[in-house]
Design an enzyme around this catalytic site. Structure first.
Site, mmCIF file in Angstrom:
data_model
loop_
_atom_site.group_PDB
_atom_site.id
_atom_site.type_symbol
_atom_site.label_atom_id
_atom_site.label_comp_id
_atom_site.label_asym_id
_atom_site.label_seq_id
_atom_site.Cartn_x
_atom_site.Cartn_y
_atom_site.Cartn_z
ATOM 1 N N ASP A 24 0.801 -1.237 0.000
ATOM 2 C CA ASP A 24 0.000 0.000 0.000
ATOM 3 C C ASP A 24 0.831 1.284 0.000
ATOM 4 O O ASP A 24 0.533 2.224 0.760
ATOM 5 C CB ASP A 24 -0.961 0.020 1.204
ATOM 6 C CG ASP A 24 -1.919 -1.163 1.231
ATOM 7 O OD1 ASP A 24 -1.835 -2.024 0.331
ATOM 8 O OD2 ASP A 24 -2.744 -1.235 2.160
ATOM 9 N N HIS A 120 -10.616 6.846 1.696
ATOM 10 C CA HIS A 120 -9.243 6.753 1.179
ATOM 11 C C HIS A 120 -9.166 5.669 0.106
ATOM 12 O O HIS A 120 -9.983 4.744 0.084
ATOM 13 C CB HIS A 120 -8.261 6.433 2.311
ATOM 14 C CG HIS A 120 -8.542 5.104 2.967
ATOM 15 N ND1 HIS A 120 -9.512 4.934 3.920
ATOM 16 C CD2 HIS A 120 -7.991 3.879 2.781
ATOM 17 C CE1 HIS A 120 -9.549 3.677 4.299
ATOM 18 N NE2 HIS A 120 -8.638 3.003 3.616
ATOM 19 N N LYS A 148 -6.929 -5.238 -2.686
ATOM 20 C CA LYS A 148 -7.657 -5.765 -1.519
ATOM 21 C C LYS A 148 -8.609 -4.707 -0.986
ATOM 22 O O LYS A 148 -8.469 -3.526 -1.313
ATOM 23 C CB LYS A 148 -6.671 -6.168 -0.421
ATOM 24 C CG LYS A 148 -5.918 -4.963 0.127
ATOM 25 C CD LYS A 148 -4.874 -5.379 1.120
ATOM 26 C CE LYS A 148 -4.066 -4.216 1.618
ATOM 27 N NZ LYS A 148 -4.837 -3.161 2.304
ATOM 28 N N CYS A 193 -1.883 -2.662 7.700
ATOM 29 C CA CYS A 193 -1.766 -3.565 6.551
ATOM 30 C C CYS A 193 -0.412 -4.270 6.454
ATOM 31 O O CYS A 193 -0.350 -5.420 6.023
ATOM 32 C CB CYS A 193 -2.111 -2.813 5.276
ATOM 33 S SG CYS A 193 -3.857 -2.304 5.291
#
Ligand code: VGL
Ligand code: ZN
Length: 247
Positions: A24, A120, A148, A193
């Protein structure tokens, strides 16, 4: 550039097959709505970019996987969508609920704990794009992209599976197809994450390392707790300089 110069076609000297998972490293966490600089840790998410780039350019990883938080606009994790989901709140329907609070939804997915984040990483927006300076080798079989958090009704911190452990992404399958044995995880953010992805990798029986200085945090306290927990479980907490000695 020939993609093989960045992603090694071969194995390392041992029989390890090493994958780097870049979690990410997207604008939403660096300059966007959920920028780490605005979160309690006040970190500059962009600091991980040169460290990750240097790793990719200098370490012969067999596989590199880039993950993307990739939410539809009606995603359950967005504070802005709370009102349309109020009927699913399990307790205290009338209490004041603020951004970053955790709620429990009873449905559509039963018993879902959810922190309410600013909107977001909405799919196909500039916010959801990888940071412009992040190095991505040219497309090849050993460069993987995983999205994801795409189901509106369940969040996904780990890049392997949703938070209710019901649906897996393709990440495990793709790593196994490429005979990966060792996984190095870096990116944003340790407390969510990155940590979730490292824990799942470990539980899926990959030898797993979290590269601390190539990762950012949303809050220092929760990142510290996560690191301690991961270390206790058997995940190696390492720095970027250690990677070369481990592959
Ligand atoms: C993340 C909060 C919400 C992360 C994603 O990538 O760590 N954190 N969605
Ligand atoms: Zn998210």
């Amino acid at each position: 550039m020939n993609s093989n110069s960045a992603v090694s076609a071969g194995r390392s000297s041992s029989n390890h097959v090493n994958a780097l998972i870049v979690v990410d490293v997207q604008n939403c966490f660096i300059t966007g709505n959920l920028a780490l600089s605005k979160a309690p840790a006040g970190q500059d998410g962009a600091k991980v970019v040169p460290i990750i780039n240097d790793l990719i350019r200098t370490v012969p990883f067999h596989v590199i996987a880039y993950t993307y938080d990739w939410h539809p606009r009606n995603h359950i994790s967005f504070f802005d969508n709370l009102n349309s989901r109020r009927k699913y709140l399990k307790f205290n329907q009338n209490r004041t609920i603020n951004m970053y609070d955790e709620v429990i939804y009873t449905g559509p997915k039963v018993g879902t704990k959810q922190i309410l984040w600013p909107s977001h990483c909405v799919q196909d927006t500039e916010e959801a794009a990888l940071h412009k300076d992040l190095y991505v080798p040219s497309a090849s079989n050993n460069v993987i992209h995983i999205r994801k958090g795409t189901d509106p009704d369940i969040d996904s911190y780990s890049a392997f599976a949703d938070n209710n452990r019901v649906k897996k992404t393709d990440l495990d399958k793709k790593l196994r197809e490429r005979n990966v044995t060792h996984v190095f995880v870096a990116g944003l953010a340790i407390d969510y994450c990155v940590g979730g992805t490292a824990l799942d990798a470990f539980e899926l029986n990959y030898t797993t390392y979290l590269i601390e200085d190539a990762s950012g945090s949303i809050a220092f306290e929760s990142a510290k707790r996560k690191i301690e927990y991961l270390q206790k479980r058997g995940i190696g907490i390492i720095q970027a300089n250690d990677v070369k000695t481990l592959i």
